[in-house]
Write a protein that holds these residues in place. Structure first.
Motif, PDB file in Angstrom:
ATOM      1  N   GLN A  50       0.835  -1.206   0.000  1.00 60.83           N
ATOM      2  CA  GLN A  50       0.000   0.000   0.000  1.00 60.83           C
ATOM      3  C   GLN A  50       0.871   1.258   0.000  1.00 60.83           C
ATOM      4  OE1 GLN A  50      -2.264  -1.110   3.477  1.00 60.83           O
ATOM      5  NE2 GLN A  50      -4.123  -1.383   2.256  1.00 60.83           N
ATOM      6  N   ARG A  51       1.948   1.244   0.772  1.00 63.89           N
ATOM      7  CA  ARG A  51       2.865   2.390   0.782  1.00 63.89           C
ATOM      8  C   ARG A  51       3.496   2.567  -0.595  1.00 63.89           C
ATOM      9  NH1 ARG A  51       4.317  -0.049   5.730  1.00 63.89           N
ATOM     10  NH2 ARG A  51       6.339  -0.671   4.889  1.00 63.89           N
ATOM     11  N   ALA A  52       3.865   1.455  -1.229  1.00 58.86           N
ATOM     12  CA  ALA A  52       4.470   1.517  -2.564  1.00 58.86           C
ATOM     13  C   ALA A  52       3.480   2.097  -3.578  1.00 58.86           C
ATOM     14  CB  ALA A  52       4.940   0.135  -3.002  1.00 58.86           C
ATOM     15  N   ILE A  53       2.228   1.699  -3.501  1.00 55.72           N
ATOM     16  CA  ILE A  53       1.204   2.207  -4.417  1.00 55.72           C
ATOM     17  C   ILE A  53       1.038   3.716  -4.236  1.00 55.72           C
ATOM     18  CG2 ILE A  53      -1.275   2.182  -4.938  1.00 55.72           C
ATOM     19  CD1 ILE A  53      -1.171  -0.860  -4.163  1.00 55.72           C
ATOM     20  N   LEU A  54       0.956   4.163  -2.995  1.00 52.56           N
ATOM     21  CA  LEU A  54       0.798   5.599  -2.742  1.00 52.56           C
ATOM     22  C   LEU A  54       1.968   6.397  -3.291  1.00 52.56           C
ATOM     23  CD1 LEU A  54      -0.621   5.627   0.907  1.00 52.56           C
ATOM     24  CD2 LEU A  54      -1.839   6.217  -1.201  1.00 52.56           C
ATOM     25  N   VAL A  55       3.175   5.910  -3.063  1.00 53.66           N
ATOM     26  CA  VAL A  55       4.358   6.638  -3.534  1.00 53.66           C
ATOM     27  C   VAL A  55       4.415   6.613  -5.059  1.00 53.66           C
ATOM     28  CG1 VAL A  55       6.881   6.731  -3.505  1.00 53.66           C
ATOM     29  CG2 VAL A  55       5.628   6.352  -1.391  1.00 53.66           C
ATOM     30  N   ARG A  56       4.051   5.490  -5.672  1.00 49.25           N
ATOM     31  CA  ARG A  56       4.009   5.432  -7.137  1.00 49.25           C
ATOM     32  C   ARG A  56       3.033   6.473  -7.679  1.00 49.25           C
ATOM     33  NH1 ARG A  56       6.540   1.225 -10.465  1.00 49.25           N
ATOM     34  NH2 ARG A  56       8.115   0.498  -9.016  1.00 49.25           N
ATOM     35  N   LEU A  57       1.863   6.553  -7.087  1.00 53.17           N
ATOM     36  CA  LEU A  57       0.887   7.548  -7.523  1.00 53.17           C
ATOM     37  C   LEU A  57       1.400   8.961  -7.278  1.00 53.17           C
ATOM     38  CD1 LEU A  57      -2.456   5.898  -6.353  1.00 53.17           C
ATOM     39  CD2 LEU A  57      -1.683   6.239  -8.714  1.00 53.17           C
ATOM     40  N   TYR A  58       2.111   9.161  -6.208  1.00 56.46           N
ATOM     41  CA  TYR A  58       2.654  10.477  -5.870  1.00 56.46           C
ATOM     42  C   TYR A  58       3.648  10.943  -6.926  1.00 56.46           C
ATOM     43  CZ  TYR A  58       5.202  14.005  -3.115  1.00 56.46           C
ATOM     44  OH  TYR A  58       5.794  15.155  -2.673  1.00 56.46           O
ATOM     45  N   TYR A  59       4.527  10.055  -7.354  1.00 58.10           N
ATOM     46  CA  TYR A  59       5.574  10.425  -8.298  1.00 58.10           C
ATOM     47  C   TYR A  59       5.168  10.287  -9.763  1.00 58.10           C
ATOM     48  CZ  TYR A  59       9.176  10.992  -4.759  1.00 58.10           C
ATOM     49  OH  TYR A  59       9.923  11.428  -3.703  1.00 58.10           O
ATOM     50  N   GLU A  60       4.285   9.362 -10.052  1.00 60.97           N
ATOM     51  CA  GLU A  60       3.927   9.129 -11.458  1.00 60.97           C
ATOM     52  C   GLU A  60       2.537   8.539 -11.545  1.00 60.97           C
ATOM     53  OE1 GLU A  60       5.716   4.864 -12.454  1.00 60.97           O
ATOM     54  OE2 GLU A  60       7.266   6.318 -11.922  1.00 60.97           O
ATOM     55  N   GLY A  61       1.812   8.910 -12.527  1.00 58.87           N
ATOM     56  CA  GLY A  61       0.544   8.259 -12.796  1.00 58.87           C
ATOM     57  C   GLY A  61      -0.643   8.678 -11.961  1.00 58.87           C
ATOM     58  N   ASN A  62      -0.529   9.728 -11.176  1.00 58.35           N
ATOM     59  CA  ASN A  62      -1.673  10.170 -10.381  1.00 58.35           C
ATOM     60  C   ASN A  62      -2.764  10.679 -11.318  1.00 58.35           C
ATOM     61  OD1 ASN A  62      -3.199  10.791  -8.112  1.00 58.35           O
ATOM     62  ND2 ASN A  62      -2.324  12.820  -7.909  1.00 58.35           N
ATOM     63  N   GLY A  63      -3.868   9.963 -11.367  1.00 56.19           N
ATOM     64  CA  GLY A  63      -4.983  10.356 -12.216  1.00 56.19           C
ATOM     65  C   GLY A  63      -4.831   9.970 -13.675  1.00 56.19           C
TER      66      GLY A  63
END
Length: 105
Positions: free
Chosen positions: A10-23
């Motif tokens: 879950q932490r990895a998913i949040l950070v991935r969205l934070y840096y790339e691919g959000n929305g």
């Protein structure tokens, strides 16, 4: 405290969205993308993203409302930023490459 309740995945998913691919990706597309990148089972990723949605950290489509991209809420943005800073993560290339089955704490 919230950070200690999230799984590593879950932490990895949040950070991935934070840096790339959000929305940028729908729920299904994001699950397939992360399954390839992280080596985690799609079912585990679906559970993790739904849990993040239930916690109010991400927004996404549902069975009733399809096509809504997965994106961080304001709370999710703050948590993801905190995770990235706490774990000393820059852009997530190898830093968040998780071995298969590592969705558990």
């Amino acid at each position: 405290m919230a950070l200690s309740k999230l799984t590593k995945l879950q932490r990895a998913i949040l950070v991935r969205l934070y840096y790339e691919g959000n929305g940028e990706h729908t729920f299904s597309r994001l699950v397939r993308k992360l399954a390839n990148e992280l080596g985690a089972p799609e079912s585990t990723l679906k559970w993790s993203i739904r849990s993040l949605r239930d916690l109010g950290l991400v927004e996404s489509g549902s069975l009733e409302v399809k096509g809504v991209p997965v994106s961080l809420t304001y709370a999710g943005l703050l948590v993801a930023k905190n995770i990235a800073e706490a774990e000393g993560l820059g852009r997530p290339n190898s830093a968040l490459a998780l071995p298969a089955g590592s969705g558990r704490r």
